[in-house]
Design a protein around this motif. Structure first.
Motif, PDB file in Angstrom:
ATOM      1  N   VAL A   1     -42.688  21.922  13.042  1.00  0.00           N
ATOM      2  CA  VAL A   1     -41.742  23.013  12.809  1.00  0.00           C
ATOM      3  C   VAL A   1     -42.476  24.183  12.163  1.00  0.00           C
ATOM      4  CG1 VAL A   1     -39.822  21.394  12.485  1.00  0.00           C
ATOM      5  CG2 VAL A   1     -41.060  22.252  10.478  1.00  0.00           C
ATOM      6  N   ARG A   2     -41.940  25.376  12.352  1.00  0.00           N
ATOM      7  CA  ARG A   2     -42.480  26.554  11.676  1.00  0.00           C
ATOM      8  C   ARG A   2     -41.423  27.098  10.718  1.00  0.00           C
ATOM      9  NH1 ARG A   2     -40.852  31.528  13.866  1.00  0.00           N
ATOM     10  NH2 ARG A   2     -39.676  31.339  15.818  1.00  0.00           N
TER      11      ARG A   2
ATOM     12  N   LYS B   1     -41.382  36.681   9.121  1.00  0.00           N
ATOM     13  CA  LYS B   1     -42.789  36.363   8.999  1.00  0.00           C
ATOM     14  C   LYS B   1     -42.942  34.863   8.862  1.00  0.00           C
ATOM     15  CE  LYS B   1     -44.649  40.596   6.945  1.00  0.00           C
ATOM     16  NZ  LYS B   1     -45.474  41.142   5.827  1.00  0.00           N
ATOM     17  N   GLU B   2     -43.873  34.309   9.631  1.00  0.00           N
ATOM     18  CA  GLU B   2     -44.112  32.875   9.530  1.00  0.00           C
ATOM     19  C   GLU B   2     -44.785  32.559   8.199  1.00  0.00           C
ATOM     20  OE1 GLU B   2     -46.805  29.532  11.741  1.00  0.00           O
ATOM     21  OE2 GLU B   2     -45.552  30.815  13.027  1.00  0.00           O
ATOM     22  N   ILE B   3     -44.235  31.594   7.512  1.00  0.00           N
ATOM     23  CA  ILE B   3     -44.740  31.204   6.200  1.00  0.00           C
ATOM     24  C   ILE B   3     -45.667  30.004   6.300  1.00  0.00           C
ATOM     25  CG2 ILE B   3     -44.098  30.485   3.860  1.00  0.00           C
ATOM     26  CD1 ILE B   3     -43.273  33.333   4.661  1.00  0.00           C
ATOM     27  N   SER B   4     -45.242  29.013   7.058  1.00  0.00           N
ATOM     28  CA  SER B   4     -46.037  27.789   7.169  1.00  0.00           C
ATOM     29  C   SER B   4     -45.556  26.964   8.350  1.00  0.00           C
ATOM     30  CB  SER B   4     -45.929  26.959   5.883  1.00  0.00           C
ATOM     31  OG  SER B   4     -44.584  26.544   5.672  1.00  0.00           O
ATOM     32  N   ARG B   5     -46.289  25.909   8.618  1.00  0.00           N
ATOM     33  CA  ARG B   5     -45.891  24.928   9.624  1.00  0.00           C
ATOM     34  C   ARG B   5     -45.925  23.544   8.994  1.00  0.00           C
ATOM     35  NH1 ARG B   5     -47.681  26.668  15.738  1.00  0.00           N
ATOM     36  NH2 ARG B   5     -46.998  28.842  15.565  1.00  0.00           N
TER      37      ARG B   5
ATOM     38  N   ARG C   1     -30.275  28.677   1.620  1.00  0.00           N
ATOM     39  CA  ARG C   1     -31.586  28.458   2.210  1.00  0.00           C
ATOM     40  C   ARG C   1     -32.461  29.705   2.046  1.00  0.00           C
ATOM     41  NH1 ARG C   1     -32.136  22.992   2.902  1.00  0.00           N
ATOM     42  NH2 ARG C   1     -30.622  22.128   4.362  1.00  0.00           N
ATOM     43  N   ALA C   2     -33.706  29.508   1.634  1.00  0.00           N
ATOM     44  CA  ALA C   2     -34.613  30.628   1.403  1.00  0.00           C
ATOM     45  C   ALA C   2     -35.395  31.009   2.651  1.00  0.00           C
ATOM     46  CB  ALA C   2     -35.594  30.286   0.283  1.00  0.00           C
ATOM     47  N   ALA C   3     -35.327  30.185   3.692  1.00  0.00           N
ATOM     48  CA  ALA C   3     -36.094  30.454   4.909  1.00  0.00           C
ATOM     49  C   ALA C   3     -35.396  29.823   6.101  1.00  0.00           C
ATOM     50  CB  ALA C   3     -37.508  29.910   4.766  1.00  0.00           C
ATOM     51  N   SER C   4     -35.822  30.239   7.282  1.00  0.00           N
ATOM     52  CA  SER C   4     -35.366  29.616   8.519  1.00  0.00           C
ATOM     53  C   SER C   4     -36.464  28.679   9.010  1.00  0.00           C
ATOM     54  CB  SER C   4     -35.070  30.670   9.589  1.00  0.00           C
ATOM     55  OG  SER C   4     -33.987  31.493   9.200  1.00  0.00           O
ATOM     56  N   VAL C   5     -36.069  27.636   9.722  1.00  0.00           N
ATOM     57  CA  VAL C   5     -37.023  26.664  10.248  1.00  0.00           C
ATOM     58  C   VAL C   5     -36.720  26.433  11.724  1.00  0.00           C
ATOM     59  CG1 VAL C   5     -37.973  24.333  10.016  1.00  0.00           C
ATOM     60  CG2 VAL C   5     -37.187  25.558   7.979  1.00  0.00           C
TER      61      VAL C   5
ATOM     62  N   ARG D   1     -33.347  26.419  16.254  1.00  0.00           N
ATOM     63  CA  ARG D   1     -33.321  26.672  14.821  1.00  0.00           C
ATOM     64  C   ARG D   1     -32.696  25.480  14.100  1.00  0.00           C
ATOM     65  NH1 ARG D   1     -30.542  32.092  12.734  1.00  0.00           N
ATOM     66  NH2 ARG D   1     -28.648  30.933  13.304  1.00  0.00           N
ATOM     67  N   ILE D   2     -33.424  24.920  13.169  1.00  0.00           N
ATOM     68  CA  ILE D   2     -32.977  23.762  12.414  1.00  0.00           C
ATOM     69  C   ILE D   2     -32.261  24.203  11.152  1.00  0.00           C
ATOM     70  CG2 ILE D   2     -33.712  21.628  11.279  1.00  0.00           C
ATOM     71  CD1 ILE D   2     -36.204  21.692  13.108  1.00  0.00           C
ATOM     72  N   ILE D   3     -32.805  25.204  10.477  1.00  0.00           N
ATOM     73  CA  ILE D   3     -32.236  25.766   9.260  1.00  0.00           C
ATOM     74  C   ILE D   3     -32.190  27.284   9.412  1.00  0.00           C
ATOM     75  CG2 ILE D   3     -32.741  26.271   6.821  1.00  0.00           C
ATOM     76  CD1 ILE D   3     -33.765  23.480   6.475  1.00  0.00           C
ATOM     77  N   ALA D   4     -31.115  27.911   8.949  1.00  0.00           N
ATOM     78  CA  ALA D   4     -30.986  29.370   8.975  1.00  0.00           C
ATOM     79  C   ALA D   4     -31.052  29.922   7.558  1.00  0.00           C
ATOM     80  CB  ALA D   4     -29.679  29.793   9.640  1.00  0.00           C
ATOM     81  N   GLN D   5     -31.912  30.922   7.351  1.00  0.00           N
ATOM     82  CA  GLN D   5     -32.034  31.548   6.041  1.00  0.00           C
ATOM     83  C   GLN D   5     -30.674  32.077   5.583  1.00  0.00           C
ATOM     84  OE1 GLN D   5     -35.215  34.372   5.843  1.00  0.00           O
ATOM     85  NE2 GLN D   5     -34.607  35.207   3.851  1.00  0.00           N
TER      86      GLN D   5
END
Length: 393
Positions: free
Chosen positions: A296-297, A315-319, A337-341, A277-281
């Motif tokens: 990355v996803r 839910k996966e948003i994008s890659r 952060r609005a999402a996890s990556v 995990r690079i970024i945590a929501q």
């Protein structure tokens, strides 16, 4: 057709170049206009400051500010270099693209464990060294030498050619700029930290200021050859690599070439393992990322009104693949952060920290704000109903 170069033109352009390299203005044209208007006023006896930094080597805005309490924001442009400066072996031009390292001999100055610890502490915040790998950093540490100074000791002299780069271990050091052939002006100081002397080595220019010890102290020196062969060449190669990375980034097309080069200089690399995990929501934002290698996803937990507040299903948003970027949204909105990556396979990213982001990305801000609408439209499709980014935090 032959043209005669007007007397003084070379010195004038050299001094302007040094001022630009020290100040790194966001708007070069405006800076040039202010610089030459101010210089004209000075020549006519009406000096007026334009906010230059005089010392031969000051850290960027995202590092420590070492100017004195009186400040240097209202100083005049540095005068042309002294014409009677000493002749120096550093006058040759160094080309970092040339493959001429066969004559380079590693320099090793033995150090005790205590000395090495002090040296490590002194250099750990220096931006110039961030792009060095572990082996290069070790070579720099081996080559640096300790120098004790007494009050009044002149470490570098304005107008001289560069011989060494210096890092401060301890002590107070005054920064002087020549007013005329007999007088000089105090424009700032360092206390117990900082570095100086790199500009003359990097750009083959004479020293832009005089640094004098104001107390007992210790500095670490790095010889010209080692600095150029390792630090300068690595910084050059880093810039070339990141130029290719960001040249295809639509968001950065609103930056001019000079601004993009500053972004390249501020980037640092980090590698991630598969599924790391690079970024945590929900986390606080401290940087944005550009994908160098891998993919990355981006995934979100829907926490908007009506959804289970304890929901953990993402839910996966994008890659995002090489040349893409992520993490800028929270820096623009100044919200968590609005999402996890997550990394997909081994992934390498270039990182721009929040301080450099705020200093360098101003011209891109409108584009990034417009991207928020695109993100929200995408989220509406995925989660259903009108979905705002703020609903998902």
């Amino acid at each position: 057709m032959n043209f005669e170069i007007p007397p003084g033109l070379t010195d004038l352009l050299q001094e302007f170049t040094v001022a630009v390299l020290r100040s790194r203005p966001s708007n070069l044209e405006s800076f040039a206009a202010d610089y030459f208007n101010n210089l004209n006023q000075k020549v006519n006896g009406v000096p007026k400051g334009i906010g230059l930094r005089f010392q031969d080597g000051v850290s960027n805005k995202d590092e420590h500010d070492h100017t004195s309490q009186s400040g240097t924001d209202d100083e005049e442009p540095a005068p042309p270099p002294s014409r009677d400066r000493r002749k120096s072996v550093s006058a040759e031009r160094y080309d970092p693209e040339a493959d001429d390292d066969q004559d380079y001999v590693k320099v090793i100055n033995p150090k005790s464990d205590e000395q090495r610890k002090r040296l490590n502490d002194a250099i750990k915040h220096i931006l110039l060294f961030r792009s060095l790998d572990q082996e290069q950093m070790q070579e720099v540490l081996d080559a640096m030498f300790e120098k004790a100074v007494k009050p009044g000791h002149e470490i570098i002299t304005q107008g001289d050619d560069g011989d060494n780069f210096y890092v401060i271990d301890s002590g107070k050091y005054d920064i002087y700029v020549n007013v005329d052939s007999k007088n000089r002006k105090l424009v700032g100081n360092y206390t117990d930290e900082g570095f100086f002397g790199e500009l003359a080595l990097m750009y083959n220019m004479p020293r832009a200021a005089t640094i004098v010890a104001a107390s007992d102290g210790i500095v670490w020196g790095l010889d010209r050859q080692t600095f150029r062969r390792i630090v300068l060449k690595t910084a050059f190669n880093k810039r070339k690599k990141y130029e290719k990375l960001i040249e295809g980034c639509d968001m950065l097309k609103s930056l001019d070439m000079y601004e993009r080069m500053n972004v390249c200089d501020a980037l640092t690399s980090q590698t991630f393992k598969d599924q790391e995990r690079i970024i945590a929501q929900g986390d606080k934002a401290d940087c944005m990322y550009f994908v160098e290698e891998g993919q990355v996803r981006v995934a979100m937990v829907n926490k908007k009104n009506g959804a289970d507040p304890k929901a953990t299903t993402e839910k996966e948003i994008s890659r995002v693949g090489p040349g893409g970027f992520f993490g800028e949204l929270a820096l623009v909105t100044r919200k968590p952060r609005a999402a996890s990556v997550y990394a997909i396979g081994p992934t390498k990213c270039a990182i721009l920290d929040v301080h450099a982001f705020e200093r360098l990305m101003g011209p891109c801000m409108d584009i990034m704000k417009r991207n928020i609408d695109n993100y929200e439209s995408q989220l509406t499709t995925i989660f259903g109903g009108k979905t705002n980014i703020s609903d998902l935090r």
